[in-house]
Write a protein that holds these residues in place. Structure first.
Motif, short mmCIF file in Angstrom:
data_model
loop_
_atom_site.label_atom_id
_atom_site.label_comp_id
_atom_site.label_asym_id
_atom_site.label_seq_id
_atom_site.Cartn_x
_atom_site.Cartn_y
_atom_site.Cartn_z
N ASP A 1 0.84 -1.20 0.00
CA ASP A 1 0.00 0.00 0.00
C ASP A 1 0.88 1.25 0.00
OD1 ASP A 1 -1.78 2.03 0.43
OD2 ASP A 1 -2.58 1.24 2.31
N PRO A 2 0.79 2.07 -1.06
CA PRO A 2 1.67 3.23 -1.13
C PRO A 2 1.15 4.45 -0.38
CG PRO A 2 0.41 3.04 -3.16
CD PRO A 2 -0.03 1.91 -2.27
N SER A 3 -0.07 4.36 0.17
CA SER A 3 -0.62 5.59 0.77
C SER A 3 0.16 5.99 2.02
CB SER A 3 -2.11 5.41 1.07
OG SER A 3 -2.33 4.19 1.70
N LEU A 4 0.05 7.27 2.34
CA LEU A 4 0.71 7.75 3.55
C LEU A 4 -0.07 7.28 4.76
CD1 LEU A 4 1.76 11.43 2.80
CD2 LEU A 4 3.12 9.34 2.68
N PRO A 5 0.61 7.11 5.89
CA PRO A 5 -0.12 6.72 7.09
C PRO A 5 -1.06 7.84 7.52
CG PRO A 5 2.12 7.36 7.65
CD PRO A 5 2.04 7.32 6.15
N GLN A 6 -2.06 7.47 8.28
CA GLN A 6 -2.98 8.45 8.86
C GLN A 6 -2.19 9.38 9.78
OE1 GLN A 6 -6.26 8.07 7.92
NE2 GLN A 6 -6.40 10.14 8.75
N SER A 7 -2.42 10.69 9.64
CA SER A 7 -1.77 11.59 10.60
C SER A 7 -2.59 11.59 11.89
CB SER A 7 -1.66 13.00 10.03
OG SER A 7 -2.94 13.49 9.73
N LEU A 8 -1.93 11.95 12.98
CA LEU A 8 -2.60 11.99 14.29
C LEU A 8 -2.85 13.44 14.66
CD1 LEU A 8 -0.26 9.50 16.23
CD2 LEU A 8 -2.40 9.00 15.03
N GLN A 9 -3.97 13.71 15.27
CA GLN A 9 -4.24 15.04 15.80
C GLN A 9 -3.47 15.18 17.11
OE1 GLN A 9 -6.35 17.76 14.79
NE2 GLN A 9 -6.03 16.71 12.84
N MET A 10 -2.56 16.14 17.15
CA MET A 10 -1.81 16.35 18.40
C MET A 10 -1.72 17.84 18.69
SD MET A 10 1.11 13.44 18.67
CE MET A 10 1.44 14.03 20.31
N ARG A 11 -1.45 18.13 19.95
CA ARG A 11 -1.41 19.53 20.39
C ARG A 11 -0.03 20.14 20.14
NH1 ARG A 11 -1.58 18.73 25.70
NH2 ARG A 11 0.64 19.22 25.86
N ALA A 12 -0.02 21.29 19.50
CA ALA A 12 1.25 22.00 19.30
C ALA A 12 1.58 22.76 20.58
CB ALA A 12 1.12 22.98 18.13
N ASP A 13 2.75 22.49 21.13
CA ASP A 13 3.22 23.28 22.29
C ASP A 13 4.23 24.32 21.80
OD1 ASP A 13 1.57 21.91 23.96
OD2 ASP A 13 3.12 20.57 24.77
N PHE A 14 3.90 24.93 20.67
CA PHE A 14 4.79 25.95 20.11
C PHE A 14 3.95 26.88 19.23
CE2 PHE A 14 4.65 22.36 17.17
CZ PHE A 14 4.38 22.97 15.95
N ASP A 15 4.55 28.00 18.90
CA ASP A 15 3.90 28.94 17.97
C ASP A 15 4.63 28.87 16.63
OD1 ASP A 15 2.21 29.93 19.97
OD2 ASP A 15 3.74 31.39 20.62
N TRP A 16 3.90 29.05 15.58
CA TRP A 16 4.48 29.11 14.22
C TRP A 16 3.76 30.25 13.51
CZ3 TRP A 16 8.75 27.57 12.19
CH2 TRP A 16 8.91 27.43 10.81
N PRO A 17 4.23 31.49 13.84
CA PRO A 17 3.45 32.65 13.43
C PRO A 17 3.57 33.02 11.96
CG PRO A 17 5.37 33.33 14.74
CD PRO A 17 5.37 31.83 14.71
N ARG A 18 4.66 32.59 11.32
CA ARG A 18 4.85 33.02 9.92
C ARG A 18 4.91 31.80 9.00
NH1 ARG A 18 7.46 36.35 13.03
NH2 ARG A 18 9.31 35.05 13.06
#
Ligand code: AMP
Ligand code: MG
Length: 440
Positions: free
Chosen positions: A361-378
């Motif tokens: 199966d070539p599909s990508l694995p399911q991503s997981l919903q996780m909490r970001a403990d950081f900011d990525w403002p830009r």
């Protein structure tokens, strides 16, 4: 922000038109900006067209990481008979009317030995893994029993019928498919094959991949001591990363090392690599506007498209094919030279190709919903794959320097945040996390 992947926007098409759009080599540097999903589906379609059909039989001991070529069907029930999961006493539950019932001992059954049908009103001493004798319908663990004499036992708990008995066939039923064609074999899958008696497995031939690095600035570790490194020269790290990724993906790697930045040398390397390999993988020399021998060399030996992928890191990507003497083609993928770009692009675009080649199966694995403990403002205009690590609080930490040249970020990370284009992240937001181990 430093971004050495190439220009932010697609170079404007010249009067000669787009190379990739025309499908012909030798045009301008204009390249279409493609989504990663589009790129992956094009690559997978090409891989499916040349899927490896050869199977080989290998010892189950040697099958780790290989892809199953034919379904493995069990001829037996597992467990083959009802057996006990506890050391204790096998009996009929109905014979224990209350706690403290004393029963005579009629036999002793150790694992690997077969008892006789249980006489009514008696108990059998029994040990984990031994078959439960006919007539017994429960096992009482020894911790709830007391030997009263050499041939009697007191049962201190009233058993439920069926307790501590592993039922025949509860793991695998005779006739069941335990490993489906296309499965990549994990250690536990090898164990499962062994439980049904498979000493050998039919697996897909390993993909054969030729690997080389381009870049006249590169030297090999060991050839120049760190303290003697001349100005302008760097160690070839991609060779190690990509070779390791290919090996981890189950490939037979032909490592051609560093091919000099010269057209003839590149063409010769490509021609030789194509004969015996399913895929030729290179790093470097695919950025926009640089002196680039990959493109003319692949174009001369087959055909090549240069793409800009709307992802960061990893914007430039070359894809094509190199002709063999027998008129068939080896696939060609040219990865960007930046170490993090080639690492991430491998995981998201090349690993699926390798799976497709093997019928997995070539599909990508399911991503997981996780909490970001950081900011990525830009955030970037492109979909970004941020190098992150899970923390003990159940959230994600970000590696501070996300530049595509900073390989420390990739070695530190245990996963990538798949962040949509132009999506700022504020601490506490839920984000899509892809574990690195799940991508290979
Ligand atoms: P390129 O894609 O050839 O333009 O290379 C982009 C950047 O990646 C440049 O800074 C190169 O020096 C670097 N680079 C290219 N190939 C390698 C390699 N094999 N190992 C480490 N860095 C590399
Ligand atoms: Mg280069």
């Amino acid at each position: 922000m430093s971004d050495t992947d190439g220009p932010k926007l697609a170079a404007p098409a010249s009067s000669e038109g787009s190379v990739a759009a025309s499908g012909r080599p030798g045009g301008s540097d204009a390249r279409p900006l493609l989504s990663l999903d589009e790129v992956r589906s094009r690559l997978i379609a090409a891989a499916n067209a040349v899927r490896i059909t050869d199977a080989e039989t290998v010892s189950t001991f040697d099958a780790l990481g290989r892809v199953v070529a034919h379904d493995v069907v069990s001829l037996i029930d597992v467990p083959p008979q009802d057996n006990t999961s506890m050391d204790g006493y096998a009996l009929r539950a109905a014979d224990v009317r209350g706690a403290g019932t004393v029963l005579p001992l009629s036999q002793r059954i150790a694992a690997g030995h077969v008892g006789t049908p249980l006489a009514a009103g008696t108990a059998a001493r029994i040990f984990t893994g031994a078959n439960v004798p006919a007539g017994a319908d429960a096992v009482v663990m020894q911790e709830q029993c007391q030997a009263v004499s050499a041939d009697t036992v007191r049962i201190d708990a009233v058993p439920q019928a069926g307790q501590w008995i592993r039922r025949r066939g509860e793991d695998v039923r005779a006739g069941a498919t335990v490993l489906v064609r296309g499965t990549r074999l994990s250690p536990q899958a090898l164990g499962l094959a062994a439980t049904v008696g498979a000493a050998k497995l039919s697996v897909v031939r390993r993909p054969r991949v030729a690997l080389f690095s381009t870049g006249d600035e590169l030297v090999m570790p060991g050839s120049v001591a760190p303290q003697d490194l001349p100005p302008g020269v760097i160690y070839n790290s991609n060779r190690y990363t990509l070779r390791g990724l290919l090996q981890a993906a189950g490939c037979d790697v032909t490592d051609l090392g560093i091919v000099p930045d010269r057209l003839e040398a590149t063409r010769n390397a490509l021609r030789a690599a194509a004969q015996d390999n399913d895929l030729i993988l290179t790093s470097g020399g695919v950025s926009v506007g640089e002196e680039d021998h990959i493109r003319p060399a692949v174009a001369a030996e087959g055909h090549i498209d240069l793409w800009q992928v709307a992802m960061k890191p990893g914007k430039p990507l070359a894809f094509g094919a190199v002709r063999r003497d027998n008129a068939s083609d080896a696939l060609f993928i040219g990865l960007p030279g930046n170490p993090v770009s080639s690492f991430v692009t491998f995981l998201l675009a090349v690993a699926p190709v390798l799976r497709a080649l093997q019928g997995a199966d070539p599909s990508l694995p399911q991503s997981l919903q996780m909490r970001a403990d950081f900011d990525w403002p830009r955030p970037d205009k492109r979909r970004e794959f941020l190098r992150v690590r899970r923390n003990a609080q159940g959230g994600l930490d970000l590696f501070a320097n996300q530049s595509s040249g900073v390989l420390t970020s990739a070695a530190w990370a245990d996963g990538l945040v798949d962040n949509p284009a132009q999506q700022p992240i504020v601490g506490g937001d839920m984000v899509r996390y892809l574990a690195l181990v799940s991508l290979l």
